[in-house]
Design a protein around this motif. Structure first.
Motif, short mmCIF file in Angstrom:
data_model
loop_
_atom_site.label_atom_id
_atom_site.label_comp_id
_atom_site.label_asym_id
_atom_site.label_seq_id
_atom_site.Cartn_x
_atom_site.Cartn_y
_atom_site.Cartn_z
N THR A 17 0.89 -1.26 0.04
CA THR A 17 -0.03 0.02 0.03
C THR A 17 0.78 1.39 0.03
O THR A 17 0.65 2.22 -0.74
CB THR A 17 -0.93 -0.09 1.33
N GLY A 40 -5.60 4.09 2.76
CA GLY A 40 -6.39 3.36 3.99
C GLY A 40 -6.83 4.16 4.92
O GLY A 40 -6.62 3.82 6.08
N ASN A 176 -9.87 -5.66 6.34
CA ASN A 176 -9.26 -5.01 5.53
C ASN A 176 -8.25 -6.07 4.68
O ASN A 176 -7.56 -6.73 5.63
CB ASN A 176 -8.25 -4.16 6.14
N PRO A 177 -8.48 -6.61 3.45
CA PRO A 177 -9.00 -5.57 2.49
C PRO A 177 -10.52 -6.06 1.94
O PRO A 177 -11.06 -5.16 1.01
CB PRO A 177 -8.07 -6.06 1.17
N TYR A 207 -12.23 -1.45 12.25
CA TYR A 207 -13.33 -0.71 11.24
C TYR A 207 -14.66 -0.97 11.93
O TYR A 207 -15.83 -1.02 11.18
CB TYR A 207 -13.06 -1.55 9.84
N LYS A 239 -9.80 4.90 12.11
CA LYS A 239 -10.69 4.90 11.16
C LYS A 239 -12.03 5.37 11.43
O LYS A 239 -12.86 6.24 10.70
CB LYS A 239 -10.91 3.42 10.67
N TYR A 325 -13.48 -0.38 1.36
CA TYR A 325 -12.66 -1.19 0.44
C TYR A 325 -13.53 -1.97 -0.51
O TYR A 325 -14.42 -2.62 -0.04
CB TYR A 325 -11.45 -1.85 0.87
N ARG A 370 -7.34 -4.11 -4.40
CA ARG A 370 -8.03 -3.48 -3.67
C ARG A 370 -8.43 -2.03 -4.03
O ARG A 370 -7.51 -1.30 -4.34
CB ARG A 370 -7.24 -3.52 -2.12
N SER A 372 -9.94 1.53 -2.67
CA SER A 372 -10.65 2.33 -1.50
C SER A 372 -11.48 3.40 -1.92
O SER A 372 -11.33 4.07 -3.01
CB SER A 372 -9.41 2.97 -0.39
#
Length: 396
Positions: A17, A40, A176-177, A207, A239, A325, A370, A372
């Motif tokens: 990432t 992210g 994630n992801p 999350y 997040k 995502y 992935r 976002s």
């Protein structure tokens, strides 16, 4: 000069990432119009009342060291949050504040793993799990979350992966992801295996506040007192409150493990940043309206952009239930476009279509990408149009 790097870092795989982000930034600096879907982190600023609380704390002189496990007042807010949201009760001695949830995981692995200990990691996984396990002398053991099972693993898979060296299993929900969530029944079944085999459960719940379409996050620790005792929770404000740069996370669980993490932190970070801790106090004690506002915006984007992504030739995608995502399978699209791998396909999307996405190989899923949707709807729609045009033109 003789190389002086330790063996433990020579084997590390760089973050995919961060690599994509760096390449996209380089192209932008050269004047290219690059749309980044690799982020992210939420695209919202930290809520104003949190910023104000942090500023006020500095003006009032709260700029010195705190206890290495964090301010007692912040640990109490975390305990209150866990009681409020999951009806879980923790004392201050069962909570440590860390410099981000990532640092919480790193410290946890350092205190529970000896050389050769195994940690079971379902795939697809967040990129840092296996690297942190290896840094602690452990060995990652992968079990595949199949796409037909919404990328989730089942009790039989878990049971078959356990050996005499197994120390822990990681559960990341929402993921994630993939953005998928485990139901209470699914967690209970996995938890029963962990109880039978006496292995630690590491529940990454970063999350938890970002769930959609009526789906609700369930913590495995809230299912029973036995599972609570077997679980270390990992969470934070990054997040949920758009505070990625503030670096405040926490771990909650067994007092002996938390105490060991505190001892290690006292020799590594001294304490999480004081000002950021006061911001986190405001995050948990103040209004949660900005959290819900952001969640609603992400859900709107998801519902719009998902329908566009699945129309791209060669793309298939399970609609995510949380996080921010999309994780489409693009193997067919890559092959139809003339690329030998999804990694090469992702590289071409960046250099030719000027859209930055993260190849799934970094997450243990080489057929996927992935994407976002933590960016504006306009940017998302433009990015999907570019990808669609890129694939269509390559197929001609």
């Amino acid at each position: 000069m003789k190389t002086r790097l330790a063996n433990r870092v020579r084997s590390l795989t760089p973050s995919s990432t961060l690599a994509i982000t760096a390449k996209a930034k380089e192209l932008k600096e050269q004047g290219h119009d690059v749309i980044g879907l690799g982020a992210g982190e939420p695209d919202y600023n930290t809520p104003e009342h949190i910023i104000e609380a942090a500023y006020t704390s500095m003006k009032e002189g709260h700029t010195k060291y705190t206890p290495s496990a964090g301010l007692a007042s912040l640990k109490q807010e975390i305990a209150d949050k866990l009681k409020r949201d999951q009806n879980l009760e923790y004392t201050n001695k069962e909570i440590i504040v860390t410099s981000g949830a990532k640092h919480g995981l790193y410290t946890l692995f350092q205190v529970i793993l000896d050389e050769g200990d195994e940690v079971i990691i379902p795939t697809p996984f967040w990129v840092s799990y296996p690297e942190q396990v290896k840094l602690a002398g452990g060995k990652p053991i992968y079990i595949e979350g199949l796409e037909e099972n919404e990328f989730k693993v089942n009790p039989d898979q878990l049971k078959n992966a356990i050996s005499s060296k197994t120390k822990a299993v990681i559960i990341n929900s929402p993921s994630n992801p993939t953005g998928m969530l485990y139901s209470k029944e699914e967690l209970r079944a996995l938890g029963e295996v962990c109880l039978e085999q006496d292995i630690l459960i590491i529940s990454d719940e970063i999350y938890e506040k970002l769930t959609y379409s009526g789906h609700k996050h369930v913590s495995i620790a809230e299912i029973s007192p036995e599972l609570k005792a077997q679980t270390i929770l990992i969470n934070g404000v990054s997040k949920s409150h758009s505070m990625t740069g503030w670096r405040i996370g926490y771990a909650a669980g067994d007092k002996q493990i938390i105490n060991a993490m505190d001892n290690l932190a006292s020799h590594s970070t001294s304490n999480p940043t004081t000002t950021a801790q006061y911001g986190a106090i405001a995050a948990y004690s103040g209004t949660q309206a900005p959290v819900e506002e952001m969640r609603n915006a992400f859900e709107e984007r998801l519902n719009i952009i998902y329908n566009k992504v699945i129309q791209i030739p060669g793309f298939t995608c399970i609609k995510p239930q949380g996080a921010f995502y999309l994780f489409p399978n693009v193997r067919k699209a890559a092959e139809m476009s003339g690329f030998e791998s999804v990694d090469k396909f992702a590289e071409a999307l960046l250099t030719e279509a000027k859209v930055a996405v993260v190849p799934g190989s970094g997450f243990g899923a080489s057929d996927n990408l992935r994407l976002s949707y933590a960016t504006s709807l306009d940017q998302l729609e433009r990015a999907v149009e570019r990808i669609n045009l890129f694939v269509t033109n390559k197929m001609e």
